[in-house]
Design an enzyme around this catalytic site. Sequence first.
Site, mmCIF file in Angstrom:
data_model
loop_
_atom_site.group_PDB
_atom_site.id
_atom_site.type_symbol
_atom_site.label_atom_id
_atom_site.label_comp_id
_atom_site.label_asym_id
_atom_site.label_seq_id
_atom_site.Cartn_x
_atom_site.Cartn_y
_atom_site.Cartn_z
ATOM 1 N N ASP A 191 60.712 -2.439 43.382
ATOM 2 C CA ASP A 191 60.783 -3.070 42.064
ATOM 3 C C ASP A 191 60.487 -4.564 42.229
ATOM 4 O O ASP A 191 60.996 -5.209 43.152
ATOM 5 C CB ASP A 191 62.211 -2.855 41.532
ATOM 6 C CG ASP A 191 62.467 -3.460 40.153
ATOM 7 O OD1 ASP A 191 61.543 -4.035 39.548
ATOM 8 O OD2 ASP A 191 63.618 -3.346 39.684
ATOM 9 N N HIS A 364 67.394 -5.579 36.769
ATOM 10 C CA HIS A 364 66.433 -5.669 37.874
ATOM 11 C C HIS A 364 66.791 -6.799 38.832
ATOM 12 O O HIS A 364 67.303 -7.841 38.425
ATOM 13 C CB HIS A 364 65.018 -5.876 37.329
ATOM 14 C CG HIS A 364 64.535 -4.759 36.467
ATOM 15 N ND1 HIS A 364 63.888 -3.651 36.972
ATOM 16 C CD2 HIS A 364 64.620 -4.562 35.128
ATOM 17 C CE1 HIS A 364 63.589 -2.828 35.976
ATOM 18 N NE2 HIS A 364 64.021 -3.359 34.849
#
Length: 548
Positions: A191, A364
């Site tokens: 990510d 995130h």
Amino acid sequence: MSEVQVIALGGVGEIGKNCSLVREGDDIVVIDCGLSFPTEEMLGIDIVVPDFTYLVQNKEKVRGVFLTHAHEDHVGGLPYLLREIDVPIYCTEFTQALIRQRLEEKLPHKQLDFRIFKPGDIIEAGKLSVEPVRVTHSIPENCSMAIRTTHGIVLFTGDFKFDFTPVDGKLANITRFGELGREGVLILLSDSTNVERPGWGPSERAVSEGLRKVFGEAEGRVLLTTFASNIHRMQQVYEIAAEMGRKVAVVGRRMEQNLDTCERLGYVRIPKGTRIRLDEARQYPDNKLAILTTGSQGEPMSALVQMSKGEYGRLQIKAGDTLIYSARPIPGNEAAIWRTINRLFDQGCRVVYESPTPIHVSGHAYQEELKMMINLTRPYYLAPVHGEPRHQHLYQEIARNMGYPDHRVFTMKDGIPLMMDDTSAHQGEAVPAGRVLVDSSGTPGVTDDVLRDRNNIAKDGIVVVTVPIDMTKGVLASDPAFQARGFHGPEGILDAAYDVVYDGLTSLSRDELRDTNRVKHDVSDTVRKLVQKRTNLRPLVLPIIVEV
């Protein structure tokens, strides 16, 4: 010895549409199957899904689709893949509970093959095996995926952060990531969405204090909008509302369904007597009410957007309301979100979308968390995913600063395989990949030609030219007729187009006039060129042949 291939069908160089596969020999495992949302140029398009041609061509080799979590950008493409191939779906119990109903709505006659795993399970998939590893995100039961191959572990982080005080108390399995690193991670596909943000991301639990402050200051009703899948955020709203003596009603079908499911499975613990139905809200004074609502991304049919327009019959905005915008805009949705917020202000609603005390945190990883994942897993190769090109570039800079040479850091592109063996890695020949557009018909495959026509109509309108032809005699039965909608050219432009079209048609022979395809092409080409030359407009020109 066969090479290991990693192929992204979506989710690299972009946000959303996450779908990747790992292949060794005749065995393929698919990691996630998501959707993305259309840009403003994609008129009439509801969602965008990956092109599944490669998986359809190799369907007998696909051992399963493994879902990291239940967000739409990771699961929303499943109905469109499952129309094409029969394949097992591996996921946690929570993910299955959230997505089963949606799949059954879109695939009413399909036998769904769900196979439930727990983090730490080892799932055999031909020569490959898959191990889900618990990691924290903005939704429960989120997993990274470790795929064991002949040449080492291919590790997808999925969406992740390292939250050391998660709302549900379930920590990322940092120890296991370290063990996988010692075992040998061939490549880490990480990510990279928040790579621009330095430091560590705040914990989801930090939102409680921000929400508590807004709740305490609000004189009337408190409305909060977030993603329908943000279960941890909704848990905190219920807890703070109970503290402050407010009842909570929910607006939005998907949010209600998710809460019902999560309460039944124990993922949400609603304080007794706090949840009420919306139709019970009128029994309580405004300062004793809180409303959870969908619409955080400005979706046209969502409850919040309809409320902002005064068109939602079940609930109206009124002066004294406070709305907490507890989400982050998905790229491309910003304009719709600001329009909604502005309409709410116009109705006398106070909107809190930024606050010194957080009312939203990202799911995130920030820079230090990304570095921590690299240090824990010590991969030989690195490739940033789930990010736009700028995110990939910045992630690669971080990797280089950590000592990774250029030949061990890759930029993945949709459809370009990354081929790895014991001694080397290189990018292979492209496989079919790209975007498939889905409009409100639900049928995938809206073409670029259709999009271009929609854009032309939206910008410059449409000109319809009706040409009656006596097919027996091969002559015009009457004069061509022009109609325009949404077209605004200078006075006389259509009269000029009529003259040119009429002259062109009367110069054709009888056999040429009977060739309707020829006539359509000539009329369209003539009108388009004339209008473009004189006005710089490009309306859609639609010739209609009436045979008499």
